[in-house]
Design a protein around this motif. Structure first.
Motif, PDB file in Angstrom:
ATOM      1  N   PHE A 200      43.465  67.107  65.324  1.00 53.29           N
ATOM      2  CA  PHE A 200      44.094  65.827  64.880  1.00 53.29           C
ATOM      3  C   PHE A 200      44.042  65.186  63.742  1.00 53.29           C
ATOM      4  O   PHE A 200      44.468  64.739  62.920  1.00 53.29           O
ATOM      5  CB  PHE A 200      43.834  64.894  66.101  1.00 53.29           C
ATOM      6  N   ASP A 201      42.486  65.095  63.388  1.00 59.47           N
ATOM      7  CA  ASP A 201      42.077  64.713  62.158  1.00 59.47           C
ATOM      8  C   ASP A 201      42.577  65.310  60.855  1.00 59.47           C
ATOM      9  O   ASP A 201      42.803  64.935  59.769  1.00 59.47           O
ATOM     10  CB  ASP A 201      40.371  64.838  62.237  1.00 59.47           C
ATOM     11  N   GLU A 202      42.527  66.851  61.177  1.00 60.46           N
ATOM     12  CA  GLU A 202      43.112  67.691  60.091  1.00 60.46           C
ATOM     13  C   GLU A 202      44.563  67.275  59.711  1.00 60.46           C
ATOM     14  O   GLU A 202      45.258  67.119  58.761  1.00 60.46           O
ATOM     15  CB  GLU A 202      42.951  68.888  60.380  1.00 60.46           C
ATOM     16  N   GLY A 203      45.302  66.963  60.644  1.00 60.06           N
ATOM     17  CA  GLY A 203      46.651  66.703  60.555  1.00 60.06           C
ATOM     18  C   GLY A 203      46.901  65.475  60.319  1.00 60.06           C
ATOM     19  O   GLY A 203      47.956  65.018  59.423  1.00 60.06           O
ATOM     20  N   LEU A 204      46.058  64.333  60.581  1.00 57.47           N
ATOM     21  CA  LEU A 204      46.194  63.222  60.011  1.00 57.47           C
ATOM     22  C   LEU A 204      45.964  62.965  58.518  1.00 57.47           C
ATOM     23  O   LEU A 204      46.633  62.385  57.747  1.00 57.47           O
ATOM     24  CB  LEU A 204      45.330  62.078  61.012  1.00 57.47           C
ATOM     25  N   ALA A 205      44.933  63.582  58.216  1.00 55.37           N
ATOM     26  CA  ALA A 205      44.466  63.992  56.674  1.00 55.37           C
ATOM     27  C   ALA A 205      45.813  64.391  55.792  1.00 55.37           C
ATOM     28  O   ALA A 205      45.738  63.903  54.933  1.00 55.37           O
ATOM     29  CB  ALA A 205      43.340  64.561  56.580  1.00 55.37           C
ATOM     30  N   ALA A 206      46.504  65.248  56.497  1.00 59.00           N
ATOM     31  CA  ALA A 206      47.436  65.997  55.724  1.00 59.00           C
ATOM     32  C   ALA A 206      48.511  65.037  55.543  1.00 59.00           C
ATOM     33  O   ALA A 206      49.384  64.838  54.475  1.00 59.00           O
ATOM     34  CB  ALA A 206      47.923  67.231  55.960  1.00 59.00           C
ATOM     35  N   ALA A 207      49.037  64.519  56.582  1.00 56.08           N
ATOM     36  CA  ALA A 207      50.300  63.656  56.943  1.00 56.08           C
ATOM     37  C   ALA A 207      50.064  62.261  56.458  1.00 56.08           C
ATOM     38  O   ALA A 207      51.045  61.711  55.797  1.00 56.08           O
ATOM     39  CB  ALA A 207      50.524  63.860  58.276  1.00 56.08           C
ATOM     40  N   GLY A 208      48.949  61.545  56.464  1.00 57.79           N
ATOM     41  CA  GLY A 208      48.801  60.501  55.904  1.00 57.79           C
ATOM     42  C   GLY A 208      49.023  59.260  57.105  1.00 57.79           C
ATOM     43  O   GLY A 208      48.719  58.257  56.973  1.00 57.79           O
ATOM     44  N   SER A 209      49.769  59.545  58.115  1.00 54.45           N
ATOM     45  CA  SER A 209      50.098  58.500  58.917  1.00 54.45           C
ATOM     46  C   SER A 209      50.226  59.129  60.525  1.00 54.45           C
ATOM     47  O   SER A 209      50.758  60.276  60.609  1.00 54.45           O
ATOM     48  CB  SER A 209      51.433  57.951  58.900  1.00 54.45           C
ATOM     49  N   ILE A 210      49.599  58.676  61.413  1.00 57.26           N
ATOM     50  CA  ILE A 210      49.864  59.184  62.902  1.00 57.26           C
ATOM     51  C   ILE A 210      51.195  59.253  63.268  1.00 57.26           C
ATOM     52  O   ILE A 210      51.631  60.014  64.003  1.00 57.26           O
ATOM     53  CB  ILE A 210      48.954  58.113  63.878  1.00 57.26           C
ATOM     54  N   ARG A 211      52.109  58.471  62.634  1.00 61.06           N
ATOM     55  CA  ARG A 211      53.373  58.279  63.016  1.00 61.06           C
ATOM     56  C   ARG A 211      54.268  59.714  62.620  1.00 61.06           C
ATOM     57  O   ARG A 211      55.231  59.873  62.985  1.00 61.06           O
ATOM     58  CB  ARG A 211      54.485  57.146  62.523  1.00 61.06           C
ATOM     59  N   SER A 212      53.667  60.559  61.473  1.00 59.05           N
ATOM     60  CA  SER A 212      54.503  61.433  60.891  1.00 59.05           C
ATOM     61  C   SER A 212      54.197  62.660  61.744  1.00 59.05           C
ATOM     62  O   SER A 212      53.404  62.750  62.614  1.00 59.05           O
ATOM     63  CB  SER A 212      53.825  61.649  59.452  1.00 59.05           C
ATOM     64  N   GLN A 213      55.108  63.809  61.663  1.00 58.84           N
ATOM     65  CA  GLN A 213      55.089  64.979  62.216  1.00 58.84           C
ATOM     66  C   GLN A 213      53.653  65.685  61.784  1.00 58.84           C
ATOM     67  O   GLN A 213      53.709  65.641  60.420  1.00 58.84           O
ATOM     68  CB  GLN A 213      56.308  65.671  61.953  1.00 58.84           C
ATOM     69  N   PHE A 214      53.103  66.282  62.332  1.00 60.89           N
ATOM     70  CA  PHE A 214      51.846  66.915  61.846  1.00 60.89           C
ATOM     71  C   PHE A 214      52.057  68.455  61.799  1.00 60.89           C
ATOM     72  O   PHE A 214      52.715  68.905  62.618  1.00 60.89           O
ATOM     73  CB  PHE A 214      50.412  66.835  62.856  1.00 60.89           C
ATOM     74  N   ALA A 215      52.111  68.849  60.566  1.00 56.58           N
ATOM     75  CA  ALA A 215      52.358  70.586  60.306  1.00 56.58           C
ATOM     76  C   ALA A 215      51.454  71.359  60.917  1.00 56.58           C
ATOM     77  O   ALA A 215      51.941  72.455  61.305  1.00 56.58           O
ATOM     78  CB  ALA A 215      52.310  70.622  58.876  1.00 56.58           C
ATOM     79  N   ASN A 216      50.127  70.854  61.460  1.00 52.53           N
ATOM     80  CA  ASN A 216      49.414  71.938  61.980  1.00 52.53           C
ATOM     81  C   ASN A 216      49.426  71.732  63.520  1.00 52.53           C
ATOM     82  O   ASN A 216      48.716  72.465  64.360  1.00 52.53           O
ATOM     83  CB  ASN A 216      48.073  71.614  61.715  1.00 52.53           C
ATOM     84  N   PHE A 217      50.628  70.962  64.102  1.00 53.14           N
ATOM     85  CA  PHE A 217      50.774  70.916  65.482  1.00 53.14           C
ATOM     86  C   PHE A 217      51.932  71.625  66.021  1.00 53.14           C
ATOM     87  O   PHE A 217      52.830  71.783  65.229  1.00 53.14           O
ATOM     88  CB  PHE A 217      50.955  69.230  65.869  1.00 53.14           C
ATOM     89  N   THR A 218      51.736  72.008  67.072  1.00 52.56           N
ATOM     90  CA  THR A 218      52.939  72.606  67.709  1.00 52.56           C
ATOM     91  C   THR A 218      54.294  71.532  67.998  1.00 52.56           C
ATOM     92  O   THR A 218      53.941  70.337  67.905  1.00 52.56           O
ATOM     93  CB  THR A 218      52.755  73.375  69.108  1.00 52.56           C
ATOM     94  N   ALA A 219      55.338  71.912  68.342  1.00 51.60           N
ATOM     95  CA  ALA A 219      56.537  71.042  68.555  1.00 51.60           C
ATOM     96  C   ALA A 219      55.927  70.140  69.953  1.00 51.60           C
ATOM     97  O   ALA A 219      56.134  68.950  69.871  1.00 51.60           O
ATOM     98  CB  ALA A 219      57.840  71.946  68.804  1.00 51.60           C
ATOM     99  N   GLU A 220      55.390  70.800  70.642  1.00 54.68           N
ATOM    100  CA  GLU A 220      55.041  70.240  71.979  1.00 54.68           C
ATOM    101  C   GLU A 220      53.758  69.106  71.640  1.00 54.68           C
ATOM    102  O   GLU A 220      53.861  68.019  72.367  1.00 54.68           O
ATOM    103  CB  GLU A 220      54.442  71.278  73.230  1.00 54.68           C
ATOM    104  N   GLU A 221      52.877  69.500  70.854  1.00 48.03           N
ATOM    105  CA  GLU A 221      51.922  68.620  70.485  1.00 48.03           C
ATOM    106  C   GLU A 221      52.343  67.367  69.706  1.00 48.03           C
ATOM    107  O   GLU A 221      51.933  66.400  69.771  1.00 48.03           O
ATOM    108  CB  GLU A 221      50.777  69.367  69.732  1.00 48.03           C
TER     109      GLU A 221
END
Length: 440
Positions: free
Chosen positions: A261-282
């Motif tokens: 989650f922390d890696e995805g947030l750092a890359a996306a900049g916002s918790i509302r954004s889609q995280f590239a390191n997450f699966t579609a289910e996540e």
């Protein structure tokens, strides 16, 4: 349990005279004695400790043995021993990401001014945390019921004490303890500070079974504590206050911030954004977590609701800011009413402190009594099982003031569980600086 000093790259490799000198040169007194360092800077960058040794965000210090060769980590070839690096790990200045350094999150920090986290103080706390000498028959330690691999919780519904008796409640996960603004601890918040809380299990007749006088005597007679107290406090005096301060420093240092989650947030900049390191289910689970339909975010990302189109001020801690009643029961119960049993106020019945959702996938069973074995059961409770307790938190009530129902599909329930799994911090769960320093 006899404990001997251990081999190269460890403090125990040195003679006591040499060790005392090394520790003094390395920054003795850093936990509150003369020349103490503030030690609580969450600047989010790599840091140089009091010892002049550069440390990285992993918190893994470079250690140097008595002959000057360098190594990383800890090893012991002799069997029983206390295995510590010659240069203490970096506890004081972890490389916290930006979402841990917002004004709101800083305001949640309950670290007292007179007990900042320091490298030597937390090192002493680590040894105390794992030392079975702190229980009456020397069979259990704090780390027995708060296991690193289980998010500093226990995998059983109730934990077993020194004589085989069971605790009255489930063992609470400890990560993110530093970011609970009121500073109160235990499920029923009976301890006003973490410094008070850490002494509770030691004195509990089921858990560890010592008086504070016996605790001081036990620690005073273990020779390996002398240099640790000198390094942490400037001299070798053992007191309950110093023991409490060191343990509290170690627990506050258990920061969980290296998850997917922390890696995805750092890359996306916002918790509302889609995280590239997450699966579609996540990503679906994350979206559901943020939706008014579930209201998960209202409790678990505590703070004021963000203005339209803006981010949450707290995207880090995943911890309710106060004890709450989450509808486990329909009314007061005979055995455990949480905060209500402490305050005597019926309005507090059924209210309990929560642990952080970080590492929640490994900290089951769940709730104060461990009644739910799996996260799927927890989701089912919030979906359709909330009971109409008079003190039920307003955020869990529908427009008619009855318990809200999410009406999640099986796929949506699975997505929420998947998202919660992204909060697992494997780095913390395996970090040697939080592991057992005793080679048994």
């Amino acid at each position: 349990m006899p404990v001997t000093m251990s081999k190269p790259s460890c403090v125990g490799h040195l003679s006591r005279t040499s060790l005392a000198l090394v520790l003094a040169l390395a920054g003795a007194c850093d936990a509150g004695g003369p020349g103490a360092s503030g030690g609580d800077d969450a600047s989010g960058t790599s840091s140089t400790s009091e010892d002049g040794v550069e440390t990285t965000g992993s918190g893994e210090a470079e250690t140097t043995d008595a002959v000057g060769s360098s190594s990383t980590g800890e090893d012991d070839e002799d069997g029983d021993g206390l295995d510590l690096p010659a240069t203490p790990y970096n506890y004081a200045n972890p490389d916290l990401p930006a979402h841990f350094r917002t004004p709101l999150v800083r305001d949640l920090d309950n670290t007292p001014q007179d007990n900042p986290i320091t490298d030597h103080g937390a090192t002493l706390g680590r040894v105390l945390f794992y030392d079975t000498a702190l229980s009456r028959n020397e069979t259990v330690a704090c780390g027995t019921c708060h296991q690193q691999a289980a998010g500093f919780s226990d995998t059983t519904q109730l934990s077993e004490g020194f004589a085989g008796g069971l605790t009255g409640r489930n063992s609470m996960g400890l990560s993110e303890s530093r970011w609970y603004a009121t500073g109160r601890f235990f499920w029923d918040e009976r301890a006003a500070t973490l410094e008070e809380q850490v002494l509770g299990p030691i004195q509990n007749e089921v858990e560890m079974g010592l008086t504070l006088t016996e605790l001081v005597e036990r620690v005073s007679t273990r020779p390996y504590y002398r240099e640790l107290f000198i390094a942490a406090f400037g001299d070798d005096e053992v007191t309950t206050e110093r023991i409490a301060r060191a343990l509290a420093q170690f627990v506050r240092a258990m920061a969980s911030y290296r998850s997917r989650f922390d890696e995805g947030l750092a890359a996306a900049g916002s918790i509302r954004s889609q995280f590239a390191n997450f699966t579609a289910e996540e990503n679906l689970g994350k979206d559901l977590f943020l939706q008014p339909r579930t209201a998960c975010v209202a409790c678990h990302l505590g703070g004021p609701p963000p203005p339209p189109g803006q981010d949450f001020a707290n995207q880090a801690i995943f911890l309710p800011l106060e004890p709450l009643n989450n509808g486990l029961d329909a009314g007061p119960v005979e055995d455990d009413n949480g905060v209500g049993d402490i305050t005597g106020d019926p309005a507090d019945d059924g209210r309990f402190k929560s642990s952080s959702l970080r590492n929640i996938a490994v900290t089951g069973p769940y709730m104060h009594d461990g009644r739910f074995a799996t996260l799927a059961e927890v989701i089912d409770h919030y979906d359709s099982g909330i009971k109409p307790h008079p003190n039920l938190d307003p955020r869990l009530r529908g427009p008619n003031q009855q318990p809200r129902r999410m009406n999640l599909t099986p796929a949506e329930k699975g997505a929420l569980v998947a998202f919660l799994g992204t909060l697992t911090d494997e780095a913390l769960l395996g970090d040697p600086k939080f592991g057992d320093p005793f080679v048994r």
